[in-house]
Design an enzyme around this catalytic site. Structure first.
Site, PDB file in Angstrom:
ATOM      1  N   ASP A 241     -10.701   2.846  -3.107  1.00 49.96           N
ATOM      2  CA  ASP A 241     -11.065   1.902  -2.500  1.00 49.96           C
ATOM      3  C   ASP A 241     -12.745   1.779  -3.072  1.00 49.96           C
ATOM      4  O   ASP A 241     -13.617   2.756  -2.582  1.00 49.96           O
ATOM      5  CB  ASP A 241     -11.190   1.804  -1.093  1.00 49.96           C
ATOM      6  CG  ASP A 241      -9.730   1.735  -0.359  1.00 49.96           C
ATOM      7  OD1 ASP A 241      -8.857   1.736  -1.243  1.00 49.96           O
ATOM      8  OD2 ASP A 241      -9.430   1.826   0.724  1.00 49.96           O
TER       9      ASP A 241
ATOM     10  N   ASP B 264       0.940  -1.221  -0.064  1.00 55.85           N
ATOM     11  CA  ASP B 264       0.118   0.098   0.187  1.00 55.85           C
ATOM     12  C   ASP B 264       0.833   1.211  -0.079  1.00 55.85           C
ATOM     13  O   ASP B 264       2.157   1.225   0.094  1.00 55.85           O
ATOM     14  CB  ASP B 264      -0.842   0.004   1.395  1.00 55.85           C
ATOM     15  CG  ASP B 264      -2.428   0.292   0.991  1.00 55.85           C
ATOM     16  OD1 ASP B 264      -2.510   1.259   0.054  1.00 55.85           O
ATOM     17  OD2 ASP B 264      -3.227   0.105   1.723  1.00 55.85           O
TER      18      ASP B 264
ATOM     19  N   GLU C 161      -1.279   2.068  -4.957  1.00 51.65           N
ATOM     20  CA  GLU C 161      -1.540   3.304  -4.920  1.00 51.65           C
ATOM     21  C   GLU C 161      -2.383   4.263  -5.557  1.00 51.65           C
ATOM     22  O   GLU C 161      -2.622   5.359  -5.705  1.00 51.65           O
ATOM     23  CB  GLU C 161       0.022   4.117  -5.382  1.00 51.65           C
ATOM     24  CG  GLU C 161       0.243   3.977  -6.587  1.00 51.65           C
ATOM     25  CD  GLU C 161      -0.113   4.780  -7.622  1.00 51.65           C
ATOM     26  OE1 GLU C 161      -1.221   4.039  -8.391  1.00 51.65           O
ATOM     27  OE2 GLU C 161      -0.145   5.903  -7.650  1.00 51.65           O
ATOM     28  N   TRP C 162      -3.680   3.522  -5.868  1.00 53.84           N
ATOM     29  CA  TRP C 162      -5.064   3.878  -6.193  1.00 53.84           C
ATOM     30  C   TRP C 162      -5.086   4.495  -7.300  1.00 53.84           C
ATOM     31  O   TRP C 162      -6.099   5.145  -7.708  1.00 53.84           O
ATOM     32  CB  TRP C 162      -5.646   4.550  -4.867  1.00 53.84           C
ATOM     33  CG  TRP C 162      -4.994   4.405  -3.646  1.00 53.84           C
ATOM     34  CD1 TRP C 162      -5.481   3.208  -3.035  1.00 53.84           C
ATOM     35  CD2 TRP C 162      -4.242   4.825  -2.635  1.00 53.84           C
ATOM     36  NE1 TRP C 162      -4.880   2.921  -1.729  1.00 53.84           N
ATOM     37  CE2 TRP C 162      -4.108   4.198  -1.512  1.00 53.84           C
ATOM     38  CE3 TRP C 162      -3.492   5.982  -2.738  1.00 53.84           C
ATOM     39  CZ2 TRP C 162      -3.129   4.319  -0.541  1.00 53.84           C
ATOM     40  CZ3 TRP C 162      -2.685   6.417  -1.660  1.00 53.84           C
ATOM     41  CH2 TRP C 162      -2.369   5.600  -0.552  1.00 53.84           C
ATOM     42  N   GLY C 163      -4.191   4.329  -8.352  1.00 55.06           N
ATOM     43  CA  GLY C 163      -3.973   4.861  -9.787  1.00 55.06           C
ATOM     44  C   GLY C 163      -3.800   6.187  -9.841  1.00 55.06           C
ATOM     45  O   GLY C 163      -3.801   6.899 -10.746  1.00 55.06           O
TER      46      GLY C 163
HETATM   47  C1  GLA Z   1      -5.976   1.203   1.722  1.00 53.73           C
HETATM   48  C2  GLA Z   1      -6.290   0.172   0.479  1.00 53.73           C
HETATM   49  C3  GLA Z   1      -7.362  -0.769   0.931  1.00 53.73           C
HETATM   50  C4  GLA Z   1      -6.829  -1.452   2.260  1.00 53.73           C
HETATM   51  C5  GLA Z   1      -6.818  -0.395   3.369  1.00 53.73           C
HETATM   52  C6  GLA Z   1      -6.206  -1.003   4.636  1.00 53.73           C
HETATM   53  O1  GLA Z   1      -7.295   2.174   1.872  1.00 53.73           O
HETATM   54  O2  GLA Z   1      -6.542   0.726  -0.447  1.00 53.73           O
HETATM   55  O3  GLA Z   1      -7.428  -1.830   0.012  1.00 53.73           O
HETATM   56  O4  GLA Z   1      -5.777  -2.379   2.008  1.00 53.73           O
HETATM   57  O5  GLA Z   1      -5.736   0.385   2.942  1.00 53.73           O
HETATM   58  O6  GLA Z   1      -5.807   0.029   5.608  1.00 53.73           O
END
Ligand code: GLA
Length: 414
Positions: A210, A152, A187-189
């Site tokens: 998420d 993450d 890293e969410w894009g």
């Molecule tokens: C981030 C990630 C999630 C999850 C949480 C855990 O938000 O994107 O998928 O792993 O952290 O804290």
């Protein structure tokens, strides 16, 4: 002559060595999108060894493992800090038998197992993370027997260069750990990881914020960072991920985040905040259909020990899973995207084509598609992979079908 032979040997040796290290360079760890159960959406940080064992048991008993869902992915919340030699340790209350024993148990069930860390000092939920300890932590994960690491990016600087560098660092550490460990970049894009994550050593990368247990955030989303704080629904994520088809392929997958199928707005779960009140079974079935069309990693998050019939039916459709796991490894291309329809086409290894038709409007619609106009001419039949009915196509290759609001029809064209 001797010298030439000797040089040739050295040369071959080098070549062999480099091919060998290429083989080990985590380039072949995810030829198909990984599948399994991930702890986060349902449990949050409230995980423990007993739950994970019973989940692994349920994956076997329900037949999910044999359908390809062969991973248990432990997410955030397992950590108990570091010992006096700076080795990471699990929380002794949650994992009293230690990680090795748990990993051995999951392996004994014929499954693989993943762990979680973060490229900063602390994880997203505030637990000990791996920055500065990459080599040591990778060795620890390898020693315990883990097969996968979700890495993450909370608490890390926002620039691209640092991100690439930190992911490369962990990828190298995993490669040197003595075990084959698949790396999931998370890293969410925000920094377009589809452009660099594979080269950095990852086999998949999250493309968005998420997922929440809902269909739509209600706002128009143009880029991944627009989603932060809004609560990404299935439809929001679809719209971002569908544009990235060109970047997906064996050992490098777009990851549009976990399946929310079967969560039904479970209270207290991370997927229930930011408006995650739950979806209809039609919407859950759409998520499964669309994720499979997009060759996405399939990570179940509902409680597989207690699934209702609808959830079981959605998650265990063999022919839908086969679209996701097709060895050609192509992500579907979105050919139509208007105010009513989205239409997807995914070429398959045996020459068939998967066709997805999503009705995004809020009422039932009749779709009348001329397949020839989509460039599909040499097909005779269309099998509906949810109803299991096969339609014989006419010479004009028309496919007329009623589609409910938010429903996705999936056909295998032959
Ligand atoms: C981030 C990630 C999630 C999850 C949480 C855990 O938000 O994107 O998928 O792993 O952290 O804290």
């Amino acid at each position: 002559m001797k010298k030439i032979v000797f040089t040739a040997f050295i040369y071959l040796g080098l070549l062999f060595n480099s091919t060998n290290s290429f083989a080990q360079s985590n380039n072949d760890l995810a030829t198909l999108p990984p599948m399994g159960f991930m702890t986060w959406n349902y449990f949050g940080v409230n995980i423990n060894e007993q739950d994970i064992k019973t989940l692994a048991d349920a994956m076997v008993e329900t037949g999910l493992r044999d359908l390809g869902f062969n991973y248990i992915f432990i997410d955030d919340g397992w950590q108990g800090g570091r010992d006096n030699k700076n080795n990471m340790i699990p929380d002794p209350k949650k994992f009293p038998s230690g990680m090795k024993a748990l990993v051995d148990y999951v392996h004994s069930k014929g499954m693989k197992i993943g762990i979680y860390s973060d490229a900063a000092q602390l994880t997203c939920a505030g637990y000990t993370a791996s920055l500065g300890f990459e080599e040591q932590d990778a060795k620890t994960f390898a020693k315990w027997g883990f097969d996968y690491l979700k890495y993450d990016y909370c608490g890390a600087p926002s620039d691209w260069q640092t991100a690439i560098h930190r992911y490369e660092k962990m990828a190298t550490a995993l490669r040197n750990s003595g075990r084959e460990i698949t790396l999931g970049v998370c890293e969410w894009g925000d920094r377009q990881p589809w452009l660099w994550a594979k080269k950095a050593g990852g086999q998949l990368w999250r493309t968005t914020a998420d997922v929440r247990d809902k269909w739509y955030s209600g706002s128009k989303i143009n880029k991944p960072s627009d989603l932060h704080g809004k609560g990404a629904g299935i439809f929001d994520i679809l719209n971002l991920n569908a544009e990235l088809a060109a970047y997906a392929g064996p050992n490098g997958w777009n990851d549009p985040d976990m399946l929310v199928v079967g969560l039904y707005g479970k209270k207290g779960a991370p997927s229930s905040d930011l408006g995650g009140k739950g979806c209809t079974d039609t919407e859950y079935q759409s998520q499964m259909s669309l994720w499979c069309l997009m060759a996405a990693p399939l990570m179940i998050t509902c409680d597989v020990r207690n699934m209702n019939d609808a959830t079981k039916r959605i998650l265990t459709n063999k022919e839908i899973i086969a679209i996701d796991q097709d060895p050609l490894g192509k992500q579907a291309v979105r050919l139509v995207n208007n105010e009513i329809w989205q239409v997807f086409i995914k070429p398959l290894a045996n020459g068939d084509t998967a066709l997805g038709i999503l009705n995004i409007s809020d009422k039932e619609q009749t779709s009348d598609i001329n397949l020839s106009s989509l460039g599909i001419t040499d097909v005779e039949t269309a099998k509906d992979l949810w109803s299991k009915k096969t339609i014989k196509l006419n010479s004009k290759k028309n496919l007329k079908v009623k589609v409910a609001s938010h429903e996705t029809k999936v056909y295998r064209l032959n």
